[in-house]
Write an enzyme that holds these catalytic residues in place. Structure first.
Site, PDB file in Angstrom:
ATOM      1  CG  ASP A  37      80.672  65.592  68.847  1.00 17.72           C
ATOM      2  OD1 ASP A  37      81.163  64.822  68.013  1.00 17.72           O
ATOM      3  OD2 ASP A  37      79.573  66.156  68.715  1.00 17.72           O
ATOM      4  CE  LYS A  59      81.168  67.489  63.266  1.00 12.04           C
ATOM      5  NZ  LYS A  59      80.894  68.736  63.811  1.00 12.04           N
ATOM      6  CG  MET A 173      79.125  76.700  68.183  1.00 11.00           C
ATOM      7  SD  MET A 173      78.642  75.520  66.895  1.00 11.00           S
ATOM      8  CE  MET A 173      77.048  76.164  66.399  1.00 11.00           C
TER       9      MET A 173
END
Length: 513
Positions: A37, A59, A173
């Site tokens: 990732d 991603k 996040m």
């Protein structure tokens, strides 16, 4: 299923390579293909052997290089080829890492898999900022919440329950929705003076922390220019950061250093720098390829010890020492035969690292110049050798031209035997990431232990503006090569890893570059 491979779904932790699990390090070496990732740090990517096949699925929230369903298909397809597939994910694969989704297709097709948990950023990032997520006097529970709602979906955070609890709240996040998160908590009764913090790039060299209170954190983070990836922490434990911070307090804390080296050698320098708090990207910029069969070496060693009253054997690198003894084994030549002739045998080493390599084979060097330099080695041997001595040099094909003139001027009989070739490494899987770090000013220094490592670095990173690079070099010849590309150069006082480390401690962070 006959012929079916296997998938390992592994967490790489929050970025510091020291937080990789032993199992994940092992799988990086064993895997046939690694699917990783965007949040995998350059430090961890640099540990992947350059010959490995890698797939960057990159991603990031809102900017998916490869859609999730395609990632699932890649894992399935590669496993069906009978390959060992390592799916390398940031943090822990099951803590908001969508690991469960990636397993569904594998389970449906009966593809074997294993889960390798990783250290989650929810605990590690606060810890690196001096914030314990639980403490018996401040918080007895921990709540980990995603601040990034499912794409196209509505927010599902239960602010009422979170605001009423007395535990620590950690939002992953959530940097783009931080203001909404904090407002949601305060609207449900959270005291606006509740301690809160946001930590950007936690565990990495660029780590920054903003510690405030819930009512002001969003504004202060905005003024500080905090960007993802970042972790938000809400709770009384945040007040401990002022007392418990430690990561940036280490001698090289907050520094990111690129260490170049030959691929076959382990990096003792990288270990020393990490122990001092630096984040280290290892870039093997060259590899050594032994000349085999080596008829010149075979002929020279058969006659060694019989051609003069005194014979010298000179080594100019640790790689040369290793390859020499490997070749002796391959040629089935017994060192007792070489050393048992009528000649007095002497050995010379260009520097302390080469001297140590010789000690590993039970050989103590008779001459080691005080300066790590081919010319100084030639001068030192010329000064010590008996008149008419035979000198055999075993080294790289493209060895320094400065070694032989002092020996020949002294009237010594010199046999210069090429032992290995130096080839440059490509490292395409990490090249772009390193270039981005340089452009952002996030690499503080590059270390070079030979002129060849400079050449290999320049060959690999050919799009960089080299005059912006701060180079720490092991000796004057290495420095001269770096200066050809207008790098800012510091030279270690001695040709040793310890001296290079001392040079960085003395100069890094104060030198203008």
């Amino acid at each position: 299923m006959d012929g079916t491979g296997k998938v390992w779904l592994a967490g790489a932790g929050p970025g510091d390579a020291g937080l990789l699990t032993v199992r994940t390090r092992e799988l990086i070496e064993r895997a046939d293909i690694i699917v990783y990732d965007a949040l995998i740090s350059a430090e961890i990517l640099s540990l992947i052997p350059p010959e490995k096949e890698v797939v960057n699925v990159g991603k990031r929230a809102g900017r998916h290089l490869v859609p999730q369903d395609e990632i699932n298909e890649i894992l399935l397809r590669e496993a069906k080829k009978g390959r060992k597939v390592l799916r390398l994910k940031g943090g822990d694969p099951f803590v908001f890492g969508r690991g469960g989704e990636e397993l569904e297709l594998l389970a449906e097709h009966q593809v074997p898999f294993e889960i390798v948990p990783g250290i989650t950023s929810a605990a590690a990032v606060p810890a690196y900022a001096g914030i314990p997520v639980t403490h018996r006097d401040y918080a007895s529970s921990l709540h980990i919440v995603t601040g990034h709602p499912r794409q196209g979906g509505s927010e599902t955070i239960d602010y009422a329950s979170l605001a009423k609890g007395k535990g620590t709240l950690v939002f992953l996040m959530g940097i783009t929705t931080m203001e909404a998160i904090l407002n949601g908590l305060m609207e449900e009764g959270l005291d606006r003076d509740t301690p809160a913090a946001v930590i950007e790039s936690g565990t990495l060299a660029g780590q920054r922390r903003v510690v405030s209170v819930a009512g002001r954190l969003a504004d202060e983070a905005r003024r500080a220019g905090v960007k993802p990836p970042a972790v938000i922490v809400v709770g009384d434990v945040c007040t401990l950061s002022d007392r418990f911070h430690w990561a940036e307090d280490r001698p090289l804390g907050g520094k990111q250093i690129l260490v170049t080296r030959p691929r076959q050698s382990s990096s003792a320098l990288a270990g020393k720098l990490r122990a001092l708090g630096a984040q280290v990207i290892e870039l093997p910029s060259i590899a050594t390829k032994a000349i085999s069969p080596n008829t010149a070496l075979q002929r020279g060693m058969k006659q060694f010890g019989t051609r003069a009253a005194q014979e010298w054997l000179l080594f100019t690198s640790p790689a040369g020492v290793r390859i020499f003894f490997e070749q002796m084994t391959e040629l089935k030549m017994d060192m007792r035969h070489m050393l048992g002739g009528p000649a007095q045998v002497k050995v010379g080493a260009i520097g302390s690292a080469t001297e140590r390599a010789l000690k590993g084979y039970g050989i103590l060097a008779d001459v080691v110049p005080d300066v790590y330099c081919a010319a100084r080695l030639g001068e030192a041997v010329a000064a010590h050798a008996m008149p008419g001595s035979k000198v055999t040099v075993v080294r790289a094909v493209s060895g320094s031209e400065e070694l032989l003139p002092p020996l020949l001027k002294a009237g010594l009989d010199v046999d210069d035997i090429p032992l290995y070739e130096t080839v440059y490494e490509a490292h395409e899987q990490i090249k772009e990431k390193i270039e981005d770090l340089f452009e952002q000013g996030q690499i503080d220094a590059v270390t070079f232990t030979s002129a060849s490592t400079v050449k290999g670095f320049v060959h690999t990173m050919d799009r960089l503006d080299f005059h912006k690079i701060y180079a720490v070099c092991i000796g004057e010849q290495t420095a001269a090569e770096a200066e050809k590309y207008r790098m800012h150069v510091s030279v270690a006082k001695e040709a040793s890893i310890e001296s290079m480390t001392a040079c960085m401690l003395e100069n890094l962070g104060t030198k203008e570059r």
